[in-house]
Scaffold this motif. Structure first.
Motif, PDB file in Angstrom:
ATOM      1  N   GLU A   8       0.842  -1.186   0.000  1.00  0.00           N
ATOM      2  CA  GLU A   8       0.000   0.000   0.000  1.00  0.00           C
ATOM      3  C   GLU A   8       0.879   1.238   0.000  1.00  0.00           C
ATOM      4  OE1 GLU A   8      -1.724   1.179   4.034  1.00  0.00           O
ATOM      5  OE2 GLU A   8      -1.250  -0.942   4.328  1.00  0.00           O
TER       6      GLU A   8
ATOM      7  N   GLN B 124      -1.692  -1.130  -4.016  1.00  0.00           N
ATOM      8  CA  GLN B 124      -0.812  -0.963  -5.175  1.00  0.00           C
ATOM      9  C   GLN B 124       0.208  -2.084  -5.243  1.00  0.00           C
ATOM     10  OE1 GLN B 124       0.481   3.042  -6.279  1.00  0.00           O
ATOM     11  NE2 GLN B 124       2.589   2.331  -6.119  1.00  0.00           N
ATOM     12  N   TYR B 125       0.578  -2.435  -6.480  1.00  0.00           N
ATOM     13  CA  TYR B 125       1.745  -3.292  -6.669  1.00  0.00           C
ATOM     14  C   TYR B 125       2.658  -2.652  -7.693  1.00  0.00           C
ATOM     15  CZ  TYR B 125      -0.203  -5.389 -11.002  1.00  0.00           C
ATOM     16  OH  TYR B 125      -0.699  -5.604 -12.264  1.00  0.00           O
ATOM     17  N   TRP B 126       3.883  -3.120  -7.711  1.00  0.00           N
ATOM     18  CA  TRP B 126       4.872  -2.645  -8.662  1.00  0.00           C
ATOM     19  C   TRP B 126       5.347  -3.839  -9.473  1.00  0.00           C
ATOM     20  CZ3 TRP B 126       4.411  -1.173  -3.674  1.00  0.00           C
ATOM     21  CH2 TRP B 126       4.314   0.184  -3.402  1.00  0.00           C
TER      22      TRP B 126
ATOM     23  N   PRO C 122       4.619   1.349 -10.956  1.00  0.00           N
ATOM     24  CA  PRO C 122       3.450   1.208 -10.085  1.00  0.00           C
ATOM     25  C   PRO C 122       2.178   0.866 -10.839  1.00  0.00           C
ATOM     26  CG  PRO C 122       3.948   3.513 -10.420  1.00  0.00           C
ATOM     27  CD  PRO C 122       5.042   2.735 -11.103  1.00  0.00           C
TER      28      PRO C 122
ATOM     29  N   ALA D 256      -1.674   0.978  -9.502  1.00  0.00           N
ATOM     30  CA  ALA D 256      -2.634   1.238  -8.430  1.00  0.00           C
ATOM     31  C   ALA D 256      -3.939   0.513  -8.738  1.00  0.00           C
ATOM     32  CB  ALA D 256      -2.876   2.728  -8.281  1.00  0.00           C
TER      33      ALA D 256
END
Length: 176
Positions: A53, A64-66, A71, A73
């Motif tokens: 997050e 969120q992930y990368w 990124p 969201a």
């Protein structure tokens, strides 16, 4: 979070305003617009996925992930949300966590390629995918002092026994 793949060791964590990960001890920093909390990592081939997050100053926490530092969201910051786990199956990205409603009540959710599915529970903590079926674990409040651990297959829920009527939760899941 930790992962091993193709002879490499991956470790994920966070600093005040950045997600961090190390590959064989070599640090990579991923800046973010707010405080960052990293909860999970998945490695697929040469791609590194980190989930958690971001807490911007002007909005609620964003799930969120990368992927390789870029990124993605899954929420917009109008309501609190968090990702607790991430899994990749082929080209499909699955993530599990929670999002609050307008009243501030938590709802377990999982996302597949950015599309959310609400689950009947408070929070999804772990996710795995087998044969295109998503398996999640988490928990649900049943009274003021009692929770139950649950797991879901896609959106169908299964309660696990709580023999002592205390506060319990499922946090990880493995399917073989």
């Amino acid at each position: 979070a930790i992962n091993a793949s193709n002879g490499n060791v991956y470790v994920a964590g966070y600093g005040k305003t950045s997600a961090l990960y190390w590959v064989n001890g070599q640090k990579s920093e991923i800046p973010a617009n707010g405080y960052v909390y990293v909860n999970a990592m998945f490695v697929s081939g040469s791609d590194v996925y980190i989930a958690g997050e971001v807490r911007p100053v002007d909005r609620k926490p964003i799930a969120q992930y990368w992927k390789n530092g870029s990124p993605v969201a899954l929420t917009d910051g109008t309501r609190k949300a968090v990702l607790n786990s991430i899994w990749v199956d082929g080209n499909d990205v699955y993530a599990a966590g929670l999002e609050q409603d307008d009243r501030g009540v938590n709802h377990a959710k999982y996302w597949k390629n950015g599309t959310a599915t609400e689950l009947d529970g408070e929070e999804a903590k772990g996710i795995t995918v087998v044969n295109a079926q998503a398996y999640m674990t988490g928990w649900e409040i049943v009274s003021n002092q009692t929770t139950i651990a649950k797991f879901w297959i896609n959106d169908k829920s299964f309660a696990l026994p709580n023999m002592d009527n205390g506060l319990i939760a499922g946090t990880a899941i493995v399917v073989k």
